[in-house]
Motif scaffolding. Structure first.
Motif, PDB file in Angstrom:
ATOM      1  N   GLY A  12       0.799  -1.238   0.000  1.00  0.00           N
ATOM      2  CA  GLY A  12       0.000   0.000   0.000  1.00  0.00           C
ATOM      3  C   GLY A  12       0.822   1.273   0.000  1.00  0.00           C
ATOM      4  N   ASN A  13       2.131   1.182   0.191  1.00  0.00           N
ATOM      5  CA  ASN A  13       3.031   2.341   0.027  1.00  0.00           C
ATOM      6  C   ASN A  13       3.208   2.434  -1.497  1.00  0.00           C
ATOM      7  OD1 ASN A  13       6.550   2.887   0.963  1.00  0.00           O
ATOM      8  ND2 ASN A  13       5.077   4.313   0.151  1.00  0.00           N
ATOM      9  N   ASP A  14       2.643   3.516  -2.101  1.00  0.00           N
ATOM     10  CA  ASP A  14       2.526   3.462  -3.564  1.00  0.00           C
ATOM     11  C   ASP A  14       3.505   4.364  -4.308  1.00  0.00           C
ATOM     12  OD1 ASP A  14       1.120   5.778  -2.830  1.00  0.00           O
ATOM     13  OD2 ASP A  14      -0.451   5.472  -4.317  1.00  0.00           O
ATOM     14  N   ASP A  45       3.061   8.059  -3.047  1.00  0.00           N
ATOM     15  CA  ASP A  45       3.864   8.461  -1.884  1.00  0.00           C
ATOM     16  C   ASP A  45       5.278   8.825  -2.338  1.00  0.00           C
ATOM     17  OD1 ASP A  45       1.818   7.868  -0.002  1.00  0.00           O
ATOM     18  OD2 ASP A  45       2.358   5.738  -0.049  1.00  0.00           O
ATOM     19  N   GLN A  46       5.822   8.031  -3.276  1.00  0.00           N
ATOM     20  CA  GLN A  46       7.178   8.288  -3.790  1.00  0.00           C
ATOM     21  C   GLN A  46       7.227   8.037  -5.301  1.00  0.00           C
ATOM     22  OE1 GLN A  46       7.362   6.285  -0.612  1.00  0.00           O
ATOM     23  NE2 GLN A  46       7.794   8.199   0.451  1.00  0.00           N
ATOM     24  N   LEU A  47       8.101   8.791  -5.946  1.00  0.00           N
ATOM     25  CA  LEU A  47       8.427   8.583  -7.355  1.00  0.00           C
ATOM     26  C   LEU A  47       9.761   7.839  -7.404  1.00  0.00           C
ATOM     27  CD1 LEU A  47       8.261   9.317 -10.463  1.00  0.00           C
ATOM     28  CD2 LEU A  47       9.481  11.420  -9.856  1.00  0.00           C
ATOM     29  N   TYR A  65      12.056  10.133  -4.968  1.00  0.00           N
ATOM     30  CA  TYR A  65      11.541  11.448  -4.580  1.00  0.00           C
ATOM     31  C   TYR A  65      10.280  11.263  -3.743  1.00  0.00           C
ATOM     32  CZ  TYR A  65      14.686  13.337  -8.077  1.00  0.00           C
ATOM     33  OH  TYR A  65      15.808  13.657  -8.790  1.00  0.00           O
ATOM     34  N   ASN A  66      10.195  11.979  -2.626  1.00  0.00           N
ATOM     35  CA  ASN A  66       8.968  11.999  -1.828  1.00  0.00           C
ATOM     36  C   ASN A  66       7.885  12.803  -2.549  1.00  0.00           C
ATOM     37  OD1 ASN A  66       9.557  10.496   0.502  1.00  0.00           O
ATOM     38  ND2 ASN A  66      10.657  12.219   1.436  1.00  0.00           N
ATOM     39  N   ALA A  67       6.640  12.626  -2.089  1.00  0.00           N
ATOM     40  CA  ALA A  67       5.508  13.343  -2.686  1.00  0.00           C
ATOM     41  C   ALA A  67       5.677  14.862  -2.603  1.00  0.00           C
ATOM     42  CB  ALA A  67       4.222  12.917  -1.995  1.00  0.00           C
ATOM     43  N   VAL A  72      15.282  11.685  -1.753  1.00  0.00           N
ATOM     44  CA  VAL A  72      15.674  10.974  -0.526  1.00  0.00           C
ATOM     45  C   VAL A  72      16.656   9.854  -0.822  1.00  0.00           C
ATOM     46  CG1 VAL A  72      13.641  11.583   0.793  1.00  0.00           C
ATOM     47  CG2 VAL A  72      13.596   9.533  -0.609  1.00  0.00           C
ATOM     48  N   GLU A  73      17.223   9.318   0.259  1.00  0.00           N
ATOM     49  CA  GLU A  73      18.349   8.404   0.159  1.00  0.00           C
ATOM     50  C   GLU A  73      17.934   6.952  -0.068  1.00  0.00           C
ATOM     51  OE1 GLU A  73      17.399  10.171   2.806  1.00  0.00           O
ATOM     52  OE2 GLU A  73      18.968  11.547   3.452  1.00  0.00           O
ATOM     53  N   HIS A  74      16.803   6.535   0.520  1.00  0.00           N
ATOM     54  CA  HIS A  74      16.486   5.116   0.497  1.00  0.00           C
ATOM     55  C   HIS A  74      14.987   4.911   0.633  1.00  0.00           C
ATOM     56  CE1 HIS A  74      17.581   1.058   0.320  1.00  0.00           C
ATOM     57  NE2 HIS A  74      18.440   0.964   1.312  1.00  0.00           N
ATOM     58  N   GLY A  76      12.584   1.320   1.308  1.00  0.00           N
ATOM     59  CA  GLY A  76      12.546  -0.146   1.377  1.00  0.00           C
ATOM     60  C   GLY A  76      11.467  -0.756   0.493  1.00  0.00           C
ATOM     61  N   ASN A  77      10.224  -0.270   0.610  1.00  0.00           N
ATOM     62  CA  ASN A  77       9.145  -0.814  -0.226  1.00  0.00           C
ATOM     63  C   ASN A  77       9.432  -0.515  -1.695  1.00  0.00           C
ATOM     64  OD1 ASN A  77       7.550  -1.833   1.909  1.00  0.00           O
ATOM     65  ND2 ASN A  77       6.774   0.224   2.317  1.00  0.00           N
ATOM     66  N   GLY A  78      10.010   0.657  -1.934  1.00  0.00           N
ATOM     67  CA  GLY A  78      10.369   1.033  -3.303  1.00  0.00           C
ATOM     68  C   GLY A  78      11.415   0.092  -3.873  1.00  0.00           C
ATOM     69  N   ALA A  79      12.359  -0.336  -3.049  1.00  0.00           N
ATOM     70  CA  ALA A  79      13.423  -1.237  -3.526  1.00  0.00           C
ATOM     71  C   ALA A  79      12.815  -2.546  -4.023  1.00  0.00           C
ATOM     72  CB  ALA A  79      14.431  -1.495  -2.408  1.00  0.00           C
ATOM     73  N   TYR A 209       4.823   7.880  10.176  1.00  0.00           N
ATOM     74  CA  TYR A 209       4.581   9.187   9.566  1.00  0.00           C
ATOM     75  C   TYR A 209       5.849   9.501   8.780  1.00  0.00           C
ATOM     76  CZ  TYR A 209       3.063  13.937   8.835  1.00  0.00           C
ATOM     77  OH  TYR A 209       2.666  15.107   8.242  1.00  0.00           O
ATOM     78  N   GLU A 210       5.732   9.435   7.439  1.00  0.00           N
ATOM     79  CA  GLU A 210       6.940   9.575   6.610  1.00  0.00           C
ATOM     80  C   GLU A 210       7.290  11.029   6.320  1.00  0.00           C
ATOM     81  OE1 GLU A 210       7.667   7.336   3.147  1.00  0.00           O
ATOM     82  OE2 GLU A 210       6.618   5.562   3.883  1.00  0.00           O
ATOM     83  N   ARG A 211       8.564  11.315   6.429  1.00  0.00           N
ATOM     84  CA  ARG A 211       9.094  12.603   5.984  1.00  0.00           C
ATOM     85  C   ARG A 211       8.671  12.837   4.529  1.00  0.00           C
ATOM     86  NH1 ARG A 211      15.610  13.262   5.254  1.00  0.00           N
ATOM     87  NH2 ARG A 211      15.220  11.440   3.960  1.00  0.00           N
ATOM     88  N   MET A 217       0.785   3.575   4.250  1.00  0.00           N
ATOM     89  CA  MET A 217       0.258   2.271   4.671  1.00  0.00           C
ATOM     90  C   MET A 217       1.369   1.319   5.097  1.00  0.00           C
ATOM     91  SD  MET A 217      -2.902   1.658   2.079  1.00  0.00           S
ATOM     92  CE  MET A 217      -3.386   0.130   2.859  1.00  0.00           C
ATOM     93  N   ALA A 218       2.601   1.656   4.707  1.00  0.00           N
ATOM     94  CA  ALA A 218       3.759   0.838   5.099  1.00  0.00           C
ATOM     95  C   ALA A 218       5.016   1.627   4.808  1.00  0.00           C
ATOM     96  CB  ALA A 218       3.783  -0.461   4.296  1.00  0.00           C
ATOM     97  N   CYS A 219       6.073   1.373   5.582  1.00  0.00           N
ATOM     98  CA  CYS A 219       7.361   2.020   5.311  1.00  0.00           C
ATOM     99  C   CYS A 219       8.445   0.970   5.569  1.00  0.00           C
ATOM    100  CB  CYS A 219       7.549   3.236   6.221  1.00  0.00           C
ATOM    101  SG  CYS A 219       9.163   4.031   6.000  1.00  0.00           S
ATOM    102  N   GLY A 220       9.160   0.590   4.517  1.00  0.00           N
ATOM    103  CA  GLY A 220      10.162  -0.474   4.633  1.00  0.00           C
ATOM    104  C   GLY A 220      11.343  -0.074   5.495  1.00  0.00           C
ATOM    105  N   THR A 221      11.914   1.115   5.204  1.00  0.00           N
ATOM    106  CA  THR A 221      13.040   1.557   6.041  1.00  0.00           C
ATOM    107  C   THR A 221      12.546   1.783   7.476  1.00  0.00           C
ATOM    108  OG1 THR A 221      12.665   3.808   5.209  1.00  0.00           O
ATOM    109  CG2 THR A 221      14.494   2.574   4.225  1.00  0.00           C
ATOM    110  N   GLY A 222      11.286   2.224   7.621  1.00  0.00           N
ATOM    111  CA  GLY A 222      10.707   2.435   8.961  1.00  0.00           C
ATOM    112  C   GLY A 222      10.609   1.119   9.722  1.00  0.00           C
TER     113      GLY A 222
HETATM  114  N1  LIG Z   1       9.819   9.168   3.237  1.00  0.00           N
HETATM  115  C1  LIG Z   1      11.124   8.541   3.284  1.00  0.00           C
HETATM  116  C2  LIG Z   1      11.498   7.852   2.004  1.00  0.00           C
HETATM  117  C3  LIG Z   1      10.579   6.711   1.639  1.00  0.00           C
HETATM  118  C4  LIG Z   1      10.593   5.540   2.611  1.00  0.00           C
HETATM  119  C5  LIG Z   1       9.732   4.399   2.139  1.00  0.00           C
HETATM  120  N2  LIG Z   1       8.378   4.589   1.949  1.00  0.00           N
HETATM  121  C6  LIG Z   1      10.162   3.034   2.591  1.00  0.00           C
HETATM  122  O1  LIG Z   1       9.422   2.063   2.288  1.00  0.00           O
HETATM  123  O2  LIG Z   1      11.234   2.879   3.160  1.00  0.00           O
HETATM  124  C7  LIG Z   1      12.199   9.594   3.624  1.00  0.00           C
HETATM  125  O3  LIG Z   1      11.964  10.794   3.420  1.00  0.00           O
HETATM  126  O4  LIG Z   1      13.263   9.203   4.094  1.00  0.00           O
END
Ligand SMILES: N[C@@H](CCC[C@H](N)C(=O)O)C(=O)O
Length: 277
Positions: A12-14, A45-47, A65-67, A72-74, A76-79, A209-211, A217-222
């Motif tokens: 759901g992190n789109d 959420d991210q490009l 890129y965030n919305a 941004v650097e990383h 997880g769901n995007g990877a 709560y993502e920067r 709905m999910a954050c992999g690095t989180g």
């Molecule tokens: N919002 C994050 C970058 C994206 C994180 C992501 N959704 C994940 O799955 O890790 C930031 O600004 O660092």
């Protein structure tokens, strides 16, 4: 110029994913924000940009890129979506894909069961590396925010995270403490804010709560940062199921300074599109 993209999500992190191996685009922060708009743009959420590598030892370069338009650097769901994308588009036929990120590299493995395992690298814990303003490194820091004192752990997974342990994640003050902590002056590059409820040493519930994107709905690095924080605080073992609003990620971390955090979960394509850019 008409640009092809794929809409994807990881729990759901789109994402809007664009192949820049075979296409070219010019982006500005404002353009990313307009594309991210859920009413007047594509909505995400991210490009994610898939590019040829600059380092010949890598298979691809990965930009995120965030919305809000910030790079941004990383992610997880995007990877995981990145791995699914380059295979579906036949940009590679490898099962193990090495990608360059803004802060190093990530190794993505497409497993036989279709789940994707990502070697997220070792977490950084020193305040300067996060970056976080503190006198020295600690497992828990006190922070004053919104007229209250909260306890956080600070972790970098390439990107900065604060993790709070809460009793009941469903009623955690994500909408108020999230933005206040995201922009807290002790996080000079801002931060992603995780609210973690410990169910047992192997199970947690998490909202993030993502920067630059708000609650997702999910954050992999989180999820990785939460497990690292839980281990540092002696609350978790080395293999944990992280239950996010969009589903479950499996995270493991042996706990050593050099040990990579491993994340396993799904990635899905939703539709293909074209947009004038
Ligand atoms: N919002 C994050 C970058 C994206 C994180 C992501 N959704 C994940 O799955 O890790 C930031 O600004 O660092």
């Amino acid at each position: 110029m008409l640009v092809r993209f794929t809409k994807m999500h990881g729990l759901g992190n789109d994402f809007m994913v664009v192949d820049l191996v075979t296409q070219r685009i010019r982006l500005s922060e404002d353009k990313v924000r307009r594309l991210a708009d859920r009413h007047m743009g594509v909505g995400f959420d991210q490009l994610l940009l898939v590019e040829p590598p600059t380092n010949p030892e890598m298979d691809f370069r990965y930009r995120i890129y965030n919305a809000d338009g910030s790079e941004v650097e990383h992610c997880g769901n995007g990877a995981r979506c990145f791995a699914r994308f380059v295979r579906d588009k036949r940009l590679t036929n490898k099962d193990v894909i090495a990608v360059e990120t803004a802060k190093g590299k990530a190794l993505l493995t497409i497993r036989a069961d279709n789940q994707i395992e990502v070697d997220m690298g070792a977490p950084a814990l020193s305040p300067a590396a996060i970056p976080f303003i503190a006198d020295g490194q600690a497992a828990v820091y006190s922070l004053d925010v919104n007229n209250q004192r909260v306890q956080i752990s600070a972790v970098s997974m390439g990107n900065p995270h604060a993790v709070l342990v809460v009793d009941d994640v469903d009623h955690a003050p994500v909408e108020t403490l999230g933005p206040a902590l995201e922009s807290h002056p002790r996080f000079p590059a801002k931060a992603n804010i995780g609210f973690m409820q410990i169910i047992s040493p192997t199970q947690v519930k998490l909202r993030v709560y993502e920067r630059g994107a708000g609650e997702t709905m999910a954050c992999g690095t989180g999820a990785c940062a939460a497990v690292v924080a839980g281990r540092l605080r002696g609350l978790l073992g080395d293999s944990v199921d992280v239950h996010l609003p969009g589903g479950v990620l499996h995270i493991s971390w042996k706990g050593g300074k050099e040990d990579s955090v491993m994340m396993t979960g799904p990635a899905a394509s939703v539709f293909e599109g074209q947009v004038f850019l």
